[in-house]
Design a protein around this motif. Structure first.
Motif, PDB file in Angstrom:
ATOM      1  N   ARG A 166      -0.887   9.787   3.634  1.00 36.51           N
ATOM      2  CA  ARG A 166      -1.260   8.375   3.634  1.00 36.51           C
ATOM      3  C   ARG A 166      -0.021   7.479   3.728  1.00 36.51           C
ATOM      4  N   VAL A 167       1.057   7.889   3.067  1.00 37.93           N
ATOM      5  CA  VAL A 167       2.303   7.112   3.135  1.00 37.93           C
ATOM      6  C   VAL A 167       2.832   7.083   4.569  1.00 37.93           C
ATOM      7  N   LYS A 168       2.822   8.237   5.244  1.00 42.17           N
ATOM      8  CA  LYS A 168       3.316   8.296   6.624  1.00 42.17           C
ATOM      9  C   LYS A 168       2.463   7.424   7.550  1.00 42.17           C
ATOM     10  N   ALA A 169       1.136   7.453   7.351  1.00 38.80           N
ATOM     11  CA  ALA A 169       0.259   6.645   8.206  1.00 38.80           C
ATOM     12  C   ALA A 169       0.513   5.158   7.988  1.00 38.80           C
ATOM     13  N   VAL A 170       0.679   4.760   6.717  1.00 37.44           N
ATOM     14  CA  VAL A 170       0.925   3.344   6.427  1.00 37.44           C
ATOM     15  C   VAL A 170       2.275   2.909   6.980  1.00 37.44           C
ATOM     16  N   GLU A 171       3.297   3.752   6.839  1.00 37.16           N
ATOM     17  CA  GLU A 171       4.622   3.400   7.358  1.00 37.16           C
ATOM     18  C   GLU A 171       4.616   3.291   8.878  1.00 37.16           C
ATOM     19  N   ALA A 172       3.826   4.154   9.565  1.00 38.03           N
ATOM     20  CA  ALA A 172       3.719   4.053  11.025  1.00 38.03           C
ATOM     21  C   ALA A 172       3.094   2.717  11.429  1.00 38.03           C
ATOM     22  N   GLU A 173       2.027   2.306  10.703  1.00 36.81           N
ATOM     23  CA  GLU A 173       1.412   1.007  10.993  1.00 36.81           C
ATOM     24  C   GLU A 173       2.388  -0.127  10.701  1.00 36.81           C
ATOM     25  N   LEU A 227       0.834  -1.203   0.000  1.00 35.16           N
ATOM     26  CA  LEU A 227       0.000   0.000   0.000  1.00 35.16           C
ATOM     27  C   LEU A 227       0.870   1.254   0.000  1.00 35.16           C
ATOM     28  N   ALA A 228       1.922   1.259   0.772  1.00 34.26           N
ATOM     29  CA  ALA A 228       2.827   2.416   0.797  1.00 34.26           C
ATOM     30  C   ALA A 228       3.477   2.625  -0.560  1.00 34.26           C
ATOM     31  N   ALA A 229       3.826   1.540  -1.249  1.00 29.65           N
ATOM     32  CA  ALA A 229       4.447   1.658  -2.569  1.00 29.65           C
ATOM     33  C   ALA A 229       3.474   2.282  -3.573  1.00 29.65           C
ATOM     34  N   ARG A 230       2.215   1.914  -3.504  1.00 29.77           N
ATOM     35  CA  ARG A 230       1.224   2.500  -4.421  1.00 29.77           C
ATOM     36  C   ARG A 230       1.057   3.993  -4.162  1.00 29.77           C
ATOM     37  N   HIS A 231       1.012   4.386  -2.895  1.00 30.22           N
ATOM     38  CA  HIS A 231       0.884   5.822  -2.573  1.00 30.22           C
ATOM     39  C   HIS A 231       2.103   6.598  -3.047  1.00 30.22           C
ATOM     40  N   LYS A 232       3.255   6.017  -2.938  1.00 29.32           N
ATOM     41  CA  LYS A 232       4.468   6.696  -3.400  1.00 29.32           C
ATOM     42  C   LYS A 232       4.472   6.847  -4.916  1.00 29.32           C
ATOM     43  N   GLU A 233       3.970   5.843  -5.627  1.00 28.57           N
ATOM     44  CA  GLU A 233       3.875   5.950  -7.080  1.00 28.57           C
ATOM     45  C   GLU A 233       2.939   7.085  -7.477  1.00 28.57           C
ATOM     46  N   GLU A 234       1.821   7.200  -6.736  1.00 29.72           N
ATOM     47  CA  GLU A 234       0.881   8.289  -7.023  1.00 29.72           C
ATOM     48  C   GLU A 234       1.526   9.635  -6.777  1.00 29.72           C
TER      49      GLU A 234
END
Length: 611
Positions: free
Chosen positions: A516-523, A454-461
């Motif tokens: 969203r990337v920061k939230a996913v990385e925290a989880e 999920l983090a990778a997809r947000h970073k691509e966006e």
């Protein structure tokens, strides 16, 4: 310089030079008096100051006025003065009315007259009395019409020097027994502000005030009498560990060599500074109040009921009735723990005497007791010589003689087990229960992988949005403006604002994607921490559980006590939960029940037999 040049007569008076040696001045005065002259209008205080330094002051004038004039001392007048009565340290004189003979009438009694102070001084000088005339008493007796015997002169006794002494020069060495002020402004009436002073390195603690030389005396003849100097003292005798004596221009000082807590030996008065606080007064509402310390503490007295000590290493030589809490370090009780508690987050607990009705809990270390009665004991490793009516839990538990106690551990050894009156004897071996840890580890690892995708997809966006030409151009200009690498003209500033308005929606999408990337990385990070904890629990669950009771001396039960690995170590439970788990209903399998014999069991052998 010759004596005649020491005393100078001027129009406004007679002057003496104080810079001249006192012997020469005395010779000059002696020569003046023996020549038949005297000092009229004598300033006796200045006269003594110049000749003997009596009452001399700093900054004296080059020439000192000692009299108004020099005039003859007529023999007829000198004959009016009677002999003195000398008494060693003083001279007495009988003052009475006098008559001056009339040369024209030799047989007549003469004319009444009075003695004169200036003549009195001159006459006593010629009789050997050069110092110590009581000017006020002599003047008063001369002015009085009555005859009287007075002390005309007395010597000045030498003043012994003041003994050397030690004085305090730092306020930091004083205790403050005022109530401690809390962060919210309230006062804690159970604690003192500063019971054990903490000293910084280099602080001056004591100063030696040197012994005084004393003040010399002067006898009636003008001879100096030496003074006894004051007794010296040794500042080094006050220097204990962590202190030293330093000699500086402004004096001799006892200085702290290191930072730490100050202790003073009541017998020797030695001052020491160390990491450990040493007290001999006991812990009570009167002496120390509750203690919250940052270092090690050693107490030779008692810790009274409802008093608490919180610190690092804690050693108590007296009985403890209060609460002890260590953040790390060893708790060592040389005597008894009665009705109190001892808790240690990262260190061992040892009680050399008897623990009775107490709570003893070492969250990450060992507990060693000689005798425990009606206690709750928990720790990683628990060793007790004799336990009576106790609840004991740990990873490794070894008890010599257990009576009426409930004992639980992963590895338990009991030399002798027996019931005690109404207390049953129960030994439990801890085994993990619930879903296998491996399944939890797989589930958490899968979830962590999903967070990564999920983090990778947000970073691509984010990269797609930031790669648009207009957005990329705006971000480049904004970065240079923020770093002050370029300065925009008014026209350029308007164009820059227009550009910002055009790319604002895209920038908002970039910011949302970044959040969203920061939230996913925290989880993802939380999941990694949970995974590490589960791995540790899997290793712990894989350990072999075993129990051995060497001598069963009465009704004794041995059971399996299940615990959930995800809940952490069972000996970290609250005291009430420990008692409820060990004394409450038992659902685990019963391994042994009997009144005699011995019993041994381990999980590895049991698993092999099941297979």
């Amino acid at each position: 310089m010759s004596p005649e040049h020491c005393i100078v007569k001027r129009a406004d008076g007679v002057y003496a030079d104080p810079a001249v040696a006192a012997r020469l001045l005395a010779d000059a005065v002696d020569g003046l008096y023996r020549s038949g002259s005297l000092l009229a209008g004598l300033d006796y205080a200045a006269f003594l100051q110049v000749l003997f330094g009596a009452g001399a002051q700093e900054g004296a004038a080059p020439m000192v006025r000692i009299a108004a004039d020099i005039r003859p001392f007529a023999p007829a007048r000198r004959a009016l003065y009677r002999p003195l009565k000398l008494g060693g340290e003083r001279a007495e004189y009988y003052v009475e009315p006098v008559w001056l003979p009339n040369p024209e009438e030799p047989g007549a009694p003469g004319e009444p007259t009075r003695l004169d102070f200036d003549e009195f001084v001159a006459d006593l000088w010629l009789k050997g009395i050069r110092f110590g005339i009581e000017a006020a008493a002599v003047r008063a007796a001369i002015a009085s019409p009555k005859a009287d015997r007075i002390v005309a002169a007395q010597r000045r006794e030498p003043v012994p020097g003041v003994d050397a002494r030690i004085v305090e020069v730092s306020d930091d060495i004083h205790r403050s027994n005022a109530p401690r002020q809390l962060a919210n402004g309230r006062l804690d009436l159970h604690s003192f502000q500063n019971r054990f002073p903490q000293i910084q390195a280099g602080v001056r603690l004591l100063q030696k005030i040197a012994a005084g030389a004393g003040t010399y005396g002067i006898d009636l003849s003008g001879t100096r009498l030496p003074a006894t100097p004051g007794a010296d003292t040794d500042l080094a005798s006050y220097a204990g560990a962590g202190t030293k004596v330093e000699r500086a221009r402004d004096g001799e000082f006892l200085v702290a060599q290191r930072a730490g807590f100050l202790s003073v030996d009541a017998k020797t008065s030695q001052m020491s500074i160390g990491d450990k606080i040493v007290s001999r007064d006991g812990v009570s509402a009167r002496t120390t109040g509750n203690l919250q310390l940052t270092g090690d503490y050693e107490e030779f007295g008692e810790v009274q009921e409802n008093r608490s000590i919180e610190g690092e290493g804690i050693t108590v030589h007296g009985d403890v009735y209060g609460r002890l809490a260590s953040r790390g370090g060893r708790i060592l009780l040389r005597a008894n723990l009665v009705g109190g508690s001892a808790r240690n987050k990262r260190g061992d607990i040892r009680v050399c005497g008897v623990a009775s009705g107490a709570l003893i809990q070492a969250l990450d270390s060992a507990v060693v007791l000689e005798r425990a009665e009606n206690c709750i004991v928990a720790g990683t490793r628990v060793t007790i010589a004799h336990a009576v009516n106790c609840e004991i839990i740990g990873d490794e538990v070894a008890v010599g003689q257990a009576e009426g106690s409930a004992i639980a551990g992963r590895r338990v050894t009991v030399d002798g087990a027996a019931p005690r009156k109404q207390g049953e004897m129960l030994v439990c071996v801890l085994q993990p229960e619930g879903p296998p840890v491996a399944e939890l580890i797989a589930a958490v690892a899968q979830r962590i992988a999903q967070f990564g995708e999920l983090a990778a997809r947000h970073k691509e966006e984010m990269a797609r949005l930031a790669g648009r030409p207009d957005v990329r151009r705006y971000l480049m200009v904004a970065s240079k403006v923020r770093k002050k690498e370029i300065t925009l003209s008014p026209e350029q500033a308007r164009q820059f604002q227009h550009m910002a308005q055009e790319v604002a929606p895209a920038l908002k999408e970039v910011a949302d994607a970044s959040a969203r990337v920061k939230a996913v990385e925290a989880e993802q990070q939380k999941g990694a921490q949970m995974l590490a904890c589960l791995e540790a629990q899997r290793l712990d669950a894989a350990c072999v559980a075993q129990v051995e009771v060497k001598h069963v001396q009465g009704e004794t039960q041995v059971r399996v006590l299940g615990f959930s690995p995800t809940g952490g170590s069972p000996y970290l439970m609250a005291p009430r939960e420990i008692r409820a788990r060990l004394r409450g209903p038992q659902r685990g399998a019963q391994l042994f029940a009997g009144q005699a014999g011995s019993f041994a069991w381990n999980s590895e052998s049991a698993a092999a037999e099941t297979v």
